[in-house]
Design a protein around this motif. Structure first.
Motif: not given
Length: 288
Positions: A217-219, A281-286
């Motif tokens: 998720n990129g977190g 669709n990783p929520v923390n991609w930004t």
């Protein structure tokens, strides 16, 4: 100390139950680093040793953190996050996230999970005496992790679809049932996960050239980077590592974006045997 949108810099108060900005951007916790203490002496390493860097006063703990580092070869080290109470780095986030839920007076918590998050939230919510709801993709969760959630008394709901579908349901349902979300969209959970950076420096006594880790998720990758940045801004370290994120080929939207350039595009049907990072669709991609 306050919350800040990573897109538009809008400020939110630290005691608001909010997961994203009105503009749709993700939130991060801004720590008052003037109050952060330099406790990096290589001794008595536990997660809560770094409490002056953490945005909570309550403490719901299962003795997480302090995981060992092994030297594999010259210049190559491995930090074993499997030594945390439920077997993953998610325990770092949950000790802070559930502590924040207690401070806010919440009695219910909720998450979507492919395994690790479910096990961790179930354990920490049980410790805090909270009701726990876990949404999992049917047939796509590691059995060992799901069994932990069951043992700790979580209410488990299997859904048709993947992790991204489960998270969308959580985001919509949380307000209706009055539950506090503890996926990595919650900025307080990432505050716990940043302590891996503190421990790496504290244990090695130097900043490594690179930190390599899997990305779902990129977190976690963004949290660990935040930990190193805070140490730099507090004057504790004077260099930063390169962050290297690894994704499975069948669930690699961030890798594709970096390789091809252009806008972020999610994987509609992510697939990999590595269930913990089967996220399209990783929520923390930004942040990542």
């Amino acid at each position: 100390m306050h919350l800040r949108c990573v897109n538009c810099n809008r400020r939110y108060e630290i005691d608001e139950v909010v997961y994203s900005c009105n503009c749709g951007g993700l939130l991060e916790v801004v720590i008052d680093l003037d109050k952060a203490r330099n406790v990096f002496d290589g001794r008595d390493i536990t997660l809560w040793k770094y409490r002056s860097f953490l945005p909570v006063d309550e403490r719901v703990s299962l003795r997480e953190g302090g995981t060992p580092i092994y030297k594999l070869s010259d210049g190559v080290y491995l930090k074993n996050e499997g030594a945390n109470p439920t077997g993953s780095f998610k325990d770092r986030g949950m000790t802070v996230g559930v502590s924040k839920a207690v401070e806010l007076g919440m009695r219910k918590v909720i998450c979507a999970s492919t395994g690790n998050t479910a096990a961790s939230l179930a354990a920490y919510s049980a410790k805090a005496g909270m009701k726990c709801y876990v949404l999992v993709p049917s047939g796509k969760v590691a059995v060992g992790k799901l069994s932990q959630a069951i043992i700790h008394g979580a209410n488990i709901v299997q859904i048709k679809g993947n992790f991204d579908d489960a998270l969308n349901i959580v985001l919509k349902a949380s307000r209706g049932i009055g539950a506090y979300i503890l996926n990595s969209v919650n900025p307080f959970r990432l505050e716990g996960q940043k302590t891996a950076a503190f421990e790496i420096y504290d244990q090695l006594r130097f900043v490594p050239d690179a930190v390599i880790l899997p990305v779902g998720n990129g977190g976690n990758i963004s949290a660990i980077w935040k930990g190193f940045k805070e140490m730099e801004e507090a004057g504790i370290i004077n260099k930063l590592p390169k962050m290297v994120g690894i994704q499975a080929e069948g669930a690699s939207p961030l890798v594709r974006m970096f390789k091809e350039g252009g806008d972020f595009r999610p994987f509609e049907r992510p697939e990999t045997v590595a269930t913990a990072i089967r996220i399209g669709n990783p929520v923390n991609w930004t942040k990542a």
